[in-house]
Design a protein around this motif. Structure first.
Motif, short mmCIF file in Angstrom:
data_model
loop_
_atom_site.label_atom_id
_atom_site.label_comp_id
_atom_site.label_asym_id
_atom_site.label_seq_id
_atom_site.Cartn_x
_atom_site.Cartn_y
_atom_site.Cartn_z
N CYS A 1 -11.28 -4.09 2.52
CA CYS A 1 -9.84 -4.63 2.68
C CYS A 1 -9.69 -4.42 4.21
CB CYS A 1 -9.05 -3.85 1.83
SG CYS A 1 -9.41 -4.05 0.12
N GLU B 1 -6.99 1.23 0.53
CA GLU B 1 -7.11 1.49 2.07
C GLU B 1 -7.56 0.30 2.88
OE1 GLU B 1 -9.98 4.50 2.88
OE2 GLU B 1 -8.64 5.96 1.52
N THR B 2 -7.03 0.13 4.21
CA THR B 2 -7.27 -1.32 4.73
C THR B 2 -7.96 -0.66 6.10
OG1 THR B 2 -5.20 -1.44 5.52
CG2 THR B 2 -5.55 -2.44 3.69
N GLU B 3 -8.75 -1.61 6.61
CA GLU B 3 -9.37 -1.46 8.06
C GLU B 3 -8.78 -2.10 8.83
OE1 GLU B 3 -11.37 -0.03 10.65
OE2 GLU B 3 -12.28 0.41 8.85
N SER B 4 -8.19 -1.58 10.11
CA SER B 4 -7.70 -2.43 11.25
C SER B 4 -8.26 -2.39 12.26
CB SER B 4 -6.47 -1.76 11.45
OG SER B 4 -6.52 -0.45 12.13
N ASP C 1 -6.46 -4.95 7.15
CA ASP C 1 -5.06 -4.80 7.53
C ASP C 1 -4.53 -5.89 7.75
OD1 ASP C 1 -2.72 -3.92 8.21
OD2 ASP C 1 -3.19 -2.40 9.86
N THR C 2 -3.45 -6.42 7.11
CA THR C 2 -3.07 -7.67 7.40
C THR C 2 -2.18 -7.68 8.53
OG1 THR C 2 -1.31 -7.36 5.71
CG2 THR C 2 -2.99 -8.57 4.88
N CYS D 1 -6.60 -3.62 -3.13
CA CYS D 1 -6.62 -2.82 -1.83
C CYS D 1 -5.99 -1.43 -1.84
CB CYS D 1 -6.46 -3.46 -0.48
SG CYS D 1 -7.48 -4.94 -0.38
N GLU E 1 -3.69 -9.73 0.01
CA GLU E 1 -4.63 -9.04 0.29
C GLU E 1 -6.11 -9.80 0.90
OE1 GLU E 1 -4.83 -5.29 -2.67
OE2 GLU E 1 -4.82 -7.45 -3.80
#
Length: 98
Positions: A77, A38-41, A79-80, A36, A64
């Motif tokens: 990906c 970039e991540t999506e929140s 957002d954790t 990942c 991830e």
């Protein structure tokens, strides 16, 4: 002349060994870097078909989470640190422990 030949063989051997080690990691399904970038929140829960959780590895210190979207099969990906993603993680871990 023999010394030069030895050096040439040593360099070739080292190069081939390095290449085969890299290929063997991929052959075993190990990525040599994080998946990942970039991540999506934002909440996209209704669009998710499946979710995979990847724990930290020697090549990537991050946990991830990759979601596959319905219809398009696009992988995103997550957002954790997002609260809704944390709930998804809890559900995944709870199901694994059953």
């Amino acid at each position: 002349m023999n010394r030069m030949l030895f050096v040439v063989f040593a360099v070739i051997f080292a190069t081939m060994t390095e290449r085969s080690m890299g290929m063997s990691l991929r052959g075993l399904g190990v990525e040599p870097r994080c998946r990942c970038i970039e991540t999506e929140s934002q909440r996209i829960g209704k669009l998710i078909q499946s979710v995979e959780l990847f724990p930290p590895t020697p090549h990537c210190e991050d946990t991830e989470i990759i979601a596959t979207l319905k219809g398009t099969s696009q992988e995103i990906c997550l957002d954790t640190t997002a609260p809704w993603v944390k709930k998804v993680i809890e559900k995944i871990l709870a199901n694994r422990n059953l």
